[in-house]
Design an enzyme around this catalytic site. Structure first.
Site, PDB file in Angstrom:
ATOM      1  N   THR A 184     -31.666 -48.154  38.861  1.00 45.50           N
ATOM      2  CA  THR A 184     -32.408 -47.012  38.295  1.00 45.50           C
ATOM      3  C   THR A 184     -33.921 -47.182  38.373  1.00 45.50           C
ATOM      4  OG1 THR A 184     -32.421 -48.033  36.118  1.00 45.50           O
ATOM      5  CG2 THR A 184     -30.582 -46.532  36.598  1.00 45.50           C
ATOM      6  N   LYS A 185     -34.406 -48.297  38.872  1.00 49.35           N
ATOM      7  CA  LYS A 185     -35.846 -48.564  38.836  1.00 49.35           C
ATOM      8  C   LYS A 185     -36.572 -47.810  39.958  1.00 49.35           C
ATOM      9  CE  LYS A 185     -35.307 -50.901  35.159  1.00 49.35           C
ATOM     10  NZ  LYS A 185     -35.037 -52.282  34.831  1.00 49.35           N
ATOM     11  N   THR A 186     -37.902 -47.939  40.006  1.00 46.44           N
ATOM     12  CA  THR A 186     -38.678 -47.069  40.916  1.00 46.44           C
ATOM     13  C   THR A 186     -38.373 -47.354  42.388  1.00 46.44           C
ATOM     14  OG1 THR A 186     -40.545 -48.576  40.737  1.00 46.44           O
ATOM     15  CG2 THR A 186     -40.566 -46.629  39.309  1.00 46.44           C
TER      16      THR A 186
END
Ligand SMILES: *Cc1c(COP(=O)(O)O)cnc(C)c1O
Length: 384
Positions: A184-186
């Site tokens: 879910t991170k950038t």
């Protein structure tokens, strides 16, 4: 199928897929040439005069960084309760103890003015967390650390790319900075992380400890002129190395990181405009000239909201929109609460923020129509 907009989704293109396939076909699937390339390109991206050490999670990276800084049994490490449990659990891996300091109610980052009161003879380090991708007041934190002889490890799981005081997170005067490439991170490698440091001794220790405490990694042994079977175990290390399959994704995700940030920023600005008159507190933007990574867009329902936080999330779900909460503060979690006899009111700002916080969907694969639906649903629910 019924419309459902998830809270987060990775943005993986044909470039990542082709690079992964190339690794699979090459026969080299664990740490190897792609990992080396990803590390080099990460150093270039951040622009750090130092090294990037890839690992299989940010949790692993935080553990390695603290280990390299000699944090050990009985030591204390200051951090925020308004974070994911990984930030604090790595302190316990080493037999040390987290000492929580409440947050600033505006930024949701650690309240710098309360750090000094938490320092004792046993304090070894500070782990600031750049919540949602907005940097902490790093000049002040580093000044406090210098004055008291403490180390600083930045939990930058949310902050690629984040700029503070004109500098990218990863180039600041901390001892190490740890990024996450969780789904879910950038940017994502599925699972993965990166430790960035300018200190050659920290880099050397992390490299040895990420692979069983062996002084040469498998790829070095493969390409070296010395016999491949020859290696030395110098410490009881960990199994934290990144695979070339993951690095193949990372190489292309990194190339897109600035574009991803621009898209997230545009979406955050649209939320800002469209929700300005709602009974919600909007997240603070970065200072002029700085950059917010906008990993998360966290609104807080104000007292004027006609509906509570839990009911709001339920009402959004009924309209096909996934929301989340970042974070359930650590002092409310059974392990941390019971181990350190913590009360909800010990960290009143973390408690209050948690009770009102909703993370809205914000990711690069969302369309304008997706975001319109989120905004319309919020307006409908809060107008009730
Ligand atoms: C996601 C996250 C981590 C852990 O990252 P992993 O790569 O999943 O280990 C650590 N700290 C914070 C604040 C996070 O959000």
């Amino acid at each position: 199928m019924k419309y459902f907009l998830p809270f987060a989704l990775p943005d993986i293109g044909e470039e990542e897929i082709a690079e992964v396939v190339d690794s699979l076909r090459s026969g080299w699937v664990t740490t190897g040439p792609k990992t080396k390339r990803f590390e080099k390109e990460f150093v270039d991206f951040v622009g750090v005069q130092g090294e990037a050490i890839s690992v299989n999670s940010a949790t692993a990276g935080l553990h390695l960084a603290l280990e390299a800084l000699d944090v050990g049994a009985g030591d204390e490490v200051i951090t925020t309760p308004y974070t994911f449990t990984a930030t604090a659990e790595v302190i316990r891996y080493l037999g040390a103890h987290p000492v929580f300091v409440d947050i600033d109610p505006n930024t949701l980052n650690i309240n710098v003015s309360k750090i000094e009161a938490a320092i004792t003879e046993r304090t070894k380090a500070i782990i600031p967390v750049h919540f949602a991708g907005l940097a902490c007041e790093m000049d002040a934190i580093i000044a406090i650390a210098r004055k008291h002889g403490l180390k600083v490890v930045e939990d930058a799981a949310h902050s690629l790319p984040t700029i503070v005081g004109g500098k990218l997170v990863g180039t600041l005067d901390s001892d190490a900075t740890v990024f996450s490439f969780y789904a879910t991170k950038t940017i994502t490698t599925g699972e993965g992380g990166m430790v960035v440091t300018r200190d050659p001794s920290i880099a050397a220790r992390c490299k040895v400890m990420r692979l069983h405490g062996i002084s040469r990694d498998a790829f070095d042994r493969y390409v070296s002129t010395k016999p491949a079977w020859q290696y030395e175990v110098v410490a009881p290390g960990f199994k934290y190395n990144m695979t070339d399959i993951a690095a193949s994704m990372g190489i292309h995700q990194l190339m897109k990181a600035r574009r991803f940030q621009q898209k997230r920023q545009e979406m955050a600005e649209r939320y800002h405009r469209e929700l300005a008159d709602m009974p919600v507190q909007l997240p603070p933007a970065a200072l002029p000239g700085d950059m917010h990574a906008w990993h998360l867009y966290v609104i807080r329902l104000s007292d004027a909201s006609p509906i509570g936080r839990d009911a709001f999330i339920e009402a959004m779900a009924q309209r096909g929109i996934g929301c989340s909460v970042h974070f359930i503060p650590l002092h409310l979690q059974p392990y941390w609460r019971d181990t350190y006899a913590l009360q909800p009111e010990d960290f009143p700002h973390a408690l209050k923020a948690y009770q009102a916080a909703v993370s809205l969907p914000l990711y690069t694969r969302m369309s304008e129509e997706d975001q319109s639906k989120v905004i319309a649903a919020i307006k409908e629910i809060l107008a009730a």
